[in-house]
Design a protein around this motif. Structure first.
Motif, PDB file in Angstrom:
ATOM      1  N   GLY A 184       0.794  -1.213   0.000  1.00 12.62           N
ATOM      2  CA  GLY A 184       0.000   0.000   0.000  1.00 12.62           C
ATOM      3  C   GLY A 184       0.825   1.260   0.000  1.00 12.62           C
ATOM      4  O   GLY A 184       0.343   2.324  -0.386  1.00 12.62           O
ATOM      5  N   GLY A 185       2.088   1.157   0.431  1.00 15.33           N
ATOM      6  CA  GLY A 185       2.969   2.303   0.379  1.00 15.33           C
ATOM      7  C   GLY A 185       3.484   2.754   1.735  1.00 15.33           C
ATOM      8  O   GLY A 185       3.016   2.322   2.787  1.00 15.33           O
ATOM      9  N   VAL A 186       4.463   3.637   1.681  1.00 13.48           N
ATOM     10  CA  VAL A 186       5.107   4.185   2.880  1.00 13.48           C
ATOM     11  C   VAL A 186       4.573   5.597   3.120  1.00 13.48           C
ATOM     12  O   VAL A 186       4.721   6.464   2.269  1.00 13.48           O
ATOM     13  CB  VAL A 186       6.638   4.234   2.708  1.00 13.48           C
ATOM     14  N   PRO A 187       3.946   5.843   4.262  1.00 13.37           N
ATOM     15  CA  PRO A 187       3.390   7.173   4.526  1.00 13.37           C
ATOM     16  C   PRO A 187       4.473   8.191   4.841  1.00 13.37           C
ATOM     17  O   PRO A 187       5.596   7.838   5.209  1.00 13.37           O
ATOM     18  CB  PRO A 187       2.485   6.935   5.744  1.00 13.37           C
ATOM     19  N   TRP A 188       4.118   9.441   4.744  1.00 11.95           N
ATOM     20  CA  TRP A 188       5.085  10.505   4.987  1.00 11.95           C
ATOM     21  C   TRP A 188       5.514  10.571   6.436  1.00 11.95           C
ATOM     22  O   TRP A 188       6.619  11.035   6.742  1.00 11.95           O
ATOM     23  CB  TRP A 188       4.510  11.838   4.512  1.00 11.95           C
ATOM     24  N   SER A 189       4.677  10.116   7.344  1.00  8.07           N
ATOM     25  CA  SER A 189       5.077  10.106   8.746  1.00  8.07           C
ATOM     26  C   SER A 189       6.284   9.190   8.959  1.00  8.07           C
ATOM     27  O   SER A 189       7.169   9.488   9.776  1.00  8.07           O
ATOM     28  CB  SER A 189       3.910   9.641   9.623  1.00  8.07           C
ATOM     29  N   ALA A 190       6.344   8.068   8.224  1.00  8.38           N
ATOM     30  CA  ALA A 190       7.488   7.160   8.329  1.00  8.38           C
ATOM     31  C   ALA A 190       8.740   7.785   7.722  1.00  8.38           C
ATOM     32  O   ALA A 190       9.840   7.659   8.263  1.00  8.38           O
ATOM     33  CB  ALA A 190       7.169   5.835   7.638  1.00  8.38           C
ATOM     34  N   LEU A 191       8.575   8.469   6.585  1.00  8.15           N
ATOM     35  CA  LEU A 191       9.722   9.139   5.974  1.00  8.15           C
ATOM     36  C   LEU A 191      10.246  10.246   6.878  1.00  8.15           C
ATOM     37  O   LEU A 191      11.455  10.449   7.011  1.00  8.15           O
ATOM     38  CB  LEU A 191       9.320   9.719   4.613  1.00  8.15           C
ATOM     39  N   GLU A 192       9.333  10.956   7.515  1.00  6.30           N
ATOM     40  CA  GLU A 192       9.724  12.016   8.438  1.00  6.30           C
ATOM     41  C   GLU A 192      10.529  11.452   9.599  1.00  6.30           C
ATOM     42  O   GLU A 192      11.524  12.049  10.034  1.00  6.30           O
ATOM     43  CB  GLU A 192       8.489  12.748   8.952  1.00  6.30           C
ATOM     44  N   LYS A 193      10.101  10.280  10.090  1.00  7.32           N
ATOM     45  CA  LYS A 193      10.841   9.634  11.170  1.00  7.32           C
ATOM     46  C   LYS A 193      12.264   9.304  10.732  1.00  7.32           C
ATOM     47  O   LYS A 193      13.231   9.554  11.475  1.00  7.32           O
ATOM     48  CB  LYS A 193      10.107   8.364  11.597  1.00  7.32           C
ATOM     49  N   CYS A 194      12.420   8.776   9.536  1.00  9.95           N
ATOM     50  CA  CYS A 194      13.756   8.427   9.032  1.00  9.95           C
ATOM     51  C   CYS A 194      14.644   9.657   8.909  1.00  9.95           C
ATOM     52  O   CYS A 194      15.843   9.620   9.210  1.00  9.95           O
ATOM     53  CB  CYS A 194      13.643   7.730   7.680  1.00  9.95           C
ATOM     54  N   LEU A 195      14.058  10.760   8.480  1.00  8.67           N
ATOM     55  CA  LEU A 195      14.835  11.972   8.253  1.00  8.67           C
ATOM     56  C   LEU A 195      15.263  12.664   9.533  1.00  8.67           C
ATOM     57  O   LEU A 195      16.071  13.596   9.502  1.00  8.67           O
ATOM     58  CB  LEU A 195      14.031  12.943   7.392  1.00  8.67           C
ATOM     59  N   GLN A 196      14.743  12.215  10.663  1.00  9.29           N
ATOM     60  CA  GLN A 196      15.144  12.792  11.934  1.00  9.29           C
ATOM     61  C   GLN A 196      16.556  12.366  12.332  1.00  9.29           C
ATOM     62  O   GLN A 196      17.145  12.954  13.243  1.00  9.29           O
ATOM     63  CB  GLN A 196      14.154  12.388  13.031  1.00  9.29           C
ATOM     64  N   TYR A 197      17.094  11.366  11.655  1.00  5.09           N
ATOM     65  CA  TYR A 197      18.427  10.853  11.968  1.00  5.09           C
ATOM     66  C   TYR A 197      19.405  11.343  10.904  1.00  5.09           C
ATOM     67  O   TYR A 197      19.361  10.896   9.757  1.00  5.09           O
ATOM     68  CB  TYR A 197      18.400   9.325  12.031  1.00  5.09           C
ATOM     69  N   PRO A 198      20.293  12.262  11.258  1.00  7.53           N
ATOM     70  CA  PRO A 198      21.177  12.879  10.256  1.00  7.53           C
ATOM     71  C   PRO A 198      22.109  11.901   9.566  1.00  7.53           C
ATOM     72  O   PRO A 198      22.588  12.172   8.465  1.00  7.53           O
ATOM     73  CB  PRO A 198      21.964  13.918  11.062  1.00  7.53           C
ATOM     74  N   GLY A 199      22.363  10.745  10.181  1.00 10.23           N
ATOM     75  CA  GLY A 199      23.253   9.772   9.554  1.00 10.23           C
ATOM     76  C   GLY A 199      22.612   9.006   8.421  1.00 10.23           C
ATOM     77  O   GLY A 199      23.307   8.394   7.602  1.00 10.23           O
ATOM     78  N   ILE A 200      21.287   9.005   8.335  1.00  5.75           N
ATOM     79  CA  ILE A 200      20.591   8.271   7.275  1.00  5.75           C
ATOM     80  C   ILE A 200      20.664   9.066   5.983  1.00  5.75           C
ATOM     81  O   ILE A 200      20.142  10.178   5.882  1.00  5.75           O
ATOM     82  CB  ILE A 200      19.120   8.003   7.668  1.00  5.75           C
ATOM     83  N   ASN A 201      21.323   8.501   4.975  1.00  6.29           N
ATOM     84  CA  ASN A 201      21.487   9.190   3.693  1.00  6.29           C
ATOM     85  C   ASN A 201      20.966   8.379   2.516  1.00  6.29           C
ATOM     86  O   ASN A 201      21.196   8.749   1.364  1.00  6.29           O
ATOM     87  CB  ASN A 201      22.951   9.565   3.456  1.00  6.29           C
ATOM     88  N   ALA A 202      20.263   7.270   2.808  1.00  7.32           N
ATOM     89  CA  ALA A 202      19.737   6.428   1.724  1.00  7.32           C
ATOM     90  C   ALA A 202      18.394   5.840   2.130  1.00  7.32           C
ATOM     91  O   ALA A 202      18.242   5.329   3.245  1.00  7.32           O
ATOM     92  CB  ALA A 202      20.725   5.313   1.389  1.00  7.32           C
TER      93      ALA A 202
END
Length: 277
Positions: free
Chosen positions: A133-151
């Motif tokens: 069904g897809g990945v919601p923006w709330s999940a993407l926002e959570k990932c982006l809270q960690y500066p080390g995540i670049n992929a």
């Protein structure tokens, strides 16, 4: 524990052996696990490879990852349903016979998605491998809270079909500053929906896909180094209007949905600004 001939090997040599063995083993790492049990010295060199990639399960089961593996984790793979079974069925993604009536409850809210990321100080990559069904923006926002995540990557089992659309322009508080982004639907997804007799609204899904990709990809020109996008919904015209100074690998998957689309957005024009690729 007795010493083996591997204990006398130079660290660089042993590291190469471990990497080659992991490559040969594939996902299950059976041989590498066996090797890691021969001595403490060997295990210390196997640990960074054995636990480089792990499954994200804390969001589902609420468990904390073992402390001993936390420094080694670089990639977390999520297999998680953000959408209820009933909603997936309504959008033609899941057949009624695939689930029971009792399974129609929403995805549990506690614990929230991504709690395990708090325990991995060196995580760099997130892979959504089965988010029907897809990945919601709330999940993407959570990932982006960690500066080390670049992929961030989403495979053909995690395409946007029935998630809410992206927030309006200016409504998303975080900037996508990724070095690698991959969104790769199945090349024959429309045909698969027909053969499985699902009520799959391909055009609606593609419209949602286009909105999401535009919101993400057009924030990446200054940072992204590799991109994988579906040719039928990638914002190629907008991408051709800006420079991509760091982009080195650009992959288009899928197929045009109509000849008019190919004529409207010729690839030679779309990649005009991608001269460093």
């Amino acid at each position: 524990m007795h010493h083996t001939m591997f204990d006398t090997l130079d660290a660089d040599v042993l590291r190469h052996i471990v990497e080659e063995l992991a490559l040969k083993d594939g996902v299950y790492r059976t041989s590498l696990k066996t090797l890691s049990m021969t001595s403490r010295y060997i295990r210390s060199h196997c640990m960074p490879v054995l636990f480089r990639t792990c499954k994200g399960l804390s969001s589902v089961y609420g468990d904390q990852p073992p402390e001993v593996i936390r420094p080694y984790v670089r990639c977390v793979q999520f297999t998680i349903a953000f959408v209820s079974a009933a909603e997936l069925h309504n959008h033609g993604v899941l057949l009624r016979s695939s689930y029971d009536d009792d399974s129609e409850a929403q995805t549990p809210e506690e614990p929230p998605f991504g709690t395990e990321l708090d325990y991995f100080p060196n995580v760099q990559s997130i892979e959504f491998t089965y988010a029907l069904g897809g990945v919601p923006w709330s999940a993407l926002e959570k990932c982006l809270q960690y500066p080390g995540i670049n992929a961030i990557s989403m495979n053909y089992l995690s395409t946007w079909i029935c998630t809410p659309p992206p927030p309006p322009s200016g409504g998303f508080p975080l900037q996508f500053r990724l070095a690698h982004f991959s969104y790769a639907p199945h090349e024959w997804r429309d045909l698969l929906s027909e053969t499985t007799k699902m009520n799959y609204d391909a055009q609606a899904a593609r419209n949602l896909e286009t909105m999401n990709l535009r919101a993400i990809v057009l924030t990446l020109p200054e940072t992204v180094q590799s991109l994988t996008l579906p040719v039928e919904s990638a914002p190629l015209r907008e991408m051709a209007a800006v420079d991509w100074p760091r982009l080195r690998t650009f992959s288009l998957v899928g197929q045009y949905t109509a000849a008019e689309q190919a004529r409207a957005i010729p690839l030679t024009t779309a990649i005009g600004k991608l001269y460093r690729v």
